[in-house]
Design a protein around this motif. Structure first.
Motif, PDB file in Angstrom:
ATOM      1  N   ILE A   7       0.749  -1.247   0.157  1.00  0.00           N
ATOM      2  CA  ILE A   7      -0.019   0.050   0.079  1.00  0.00           C
ATOM      3  C   ILE A   7       0.961   1.290  -0.106  1.00  0.00           C
ATOM      4  CG2 ILE A   7      -2.043   1.102   1.166  1.00  0.00           C
ATOM      5  CD1 ILE A   7      -2.824  -1.803   0.417  1.00  0.00           C
ATOM      6  N   ASN A   8       0.423   2.276  -0.975  1.00  0.00           N
ATOM      7  CA  ASN A   8       1.291   3.283  -0.956  1.00  0.00           C
ATOM      8  C   ASN A   8       0.427   4.619  -0.219  1.00  0.00           C
ATOM      9  OD1 ASN A   8      -0.476   3.497  -2.975  1.00  0.00           O
ATOM     10  ND2 ASN A   8       0.720   4.968  -4.220  1.00  0.00           N
ATOM     11  N   TYR A   9       1.121   5.466   0.609  1.00  0.00           N
ATOM     12  CA  TYR A   9       0.475   6.593   1.180  1.00  0.00           C
ATOM     13  C   TYR A   9       1.337   7.810   0.744  1.00  0.00           C
ATOM     14  CZ  TYR A   9      -1.198   3.100   4.621  1.00  0.00           C
ATOM     15  OH  TYR A   9      -1.720   1.740   4.889  1.00  0.00           O
ATOM     16  N   ARG A  10       0.656   8.947   0.822  1.00  0.00           N
ATOM     17  CA  ARG A  10       1.243  10.136   0.644  1.00  0.00           C
ATOM     18  C   ARG A  10       1.208  10.914   2.042  1.00  0.00           C
ATOM     19  NH1 ARG A  10       4.347  12.287  -2.668  1.00  0.00           N
ATOM     20  NH2 ARG A  10       3.298  12.890  -4.611  1.00  0.00           N
ATOM     21  N   GLN A  11       2.583  11.369   2.608  1.00  0.00           N
ATOM     22  CA  GLN A  11       2.542  11.759   3.585  1.00  0.00           C
ATOM     23  C   GLN A  11       3.588  13.010   3.520  1.00  0.00           C
ATOM     24  OE1 GLN A  11       5.308   9.886   6.546  1.00  0.00           O
ATOM     25  NE2 GLN A  11       4.090  10.661   8.424  1.00  0.00           N
TER      26      GLN A  11
END
Length: 173
Positions: A81-85
């Motif tokens: 899963i990719n996240y934008r932080q």
């Protein structure tokens, strides 16, 4: 003066060297007694179990209260899963295994694996990345995943099927 008379001892010197020997013997006996009691206690506790742990109990006919052996189903491939932080791209990779007690019910759930994987992807992608950095956040996610899988299994098979969802590998980057 008489020759048989002993010279007086200076203060602080023991009059009898046998008292030190008695003390040493008493300490050795106490040590041996403590070791013996420890060995006897350990032997008693271990012999009380009778070795029943090595042999699984056979379920009696008609008895449903006995707990069955665990059956595991690995969900392959691992979830990524990719996240934008902020301005950074972050990733979660998690390998998941399902723990169940009934092979036949687990087999019935395998038919619905695409739906199950979709539900888990949606759950994982909806998490706050910062909360996953803590042990509490990871455990809460595991419990949410267990509830989600149990809900889906109940809906699709009529049984809860899965006892636990286990994270067998979890990498945050």
């Amino acid at each position: 003066m008489a020759k048989n008379q002993a010279a007086p001892l200076p203060p602080g010197v023991a009059a009898e060297p046998k008292s030190k020997l008695k003390l040493i013997i008493l300490m050795v006996v106490a040590l041996l007694l403590a070791v013996g009691l420890s060995v006897a206690g350990t032997w008693f506790v271990l012999s009380k179990s009778g070795g029943n742990e090595a042999r699984p109990a056979e379920p009696a006919e008609g008895a449903t209260s006995l707990r069955r052996a665990a059956v595991y189903e690995d969900l392959s491939p691992a979830f990524v899963i990719n996240y934008r932080q902020g301005n950074r791209q972050r990733y979660l990779q998690v390998s998941i295994a399902l723990m169940a007690r009934d092979e036949e019910r687990l087999k019935a759930l395998r038919v619905h694996m695409p739906v199950l994987r979709n539900e888990l992807v949606m759950l994982l992608s909806g998490q706050d990345f910062d909360s996953l950095l803590t042990p509490v956040g990871k455990e809460m996610l595991r419990q949410q995943a267990t509830a989600k899988v149990q809900e889906l299994a109940l809906k699709e098979t009529g049984h809860q099927v899965v006892e636990q969802v286990l994270f067998t590998n979890l990498v945050l980057q």
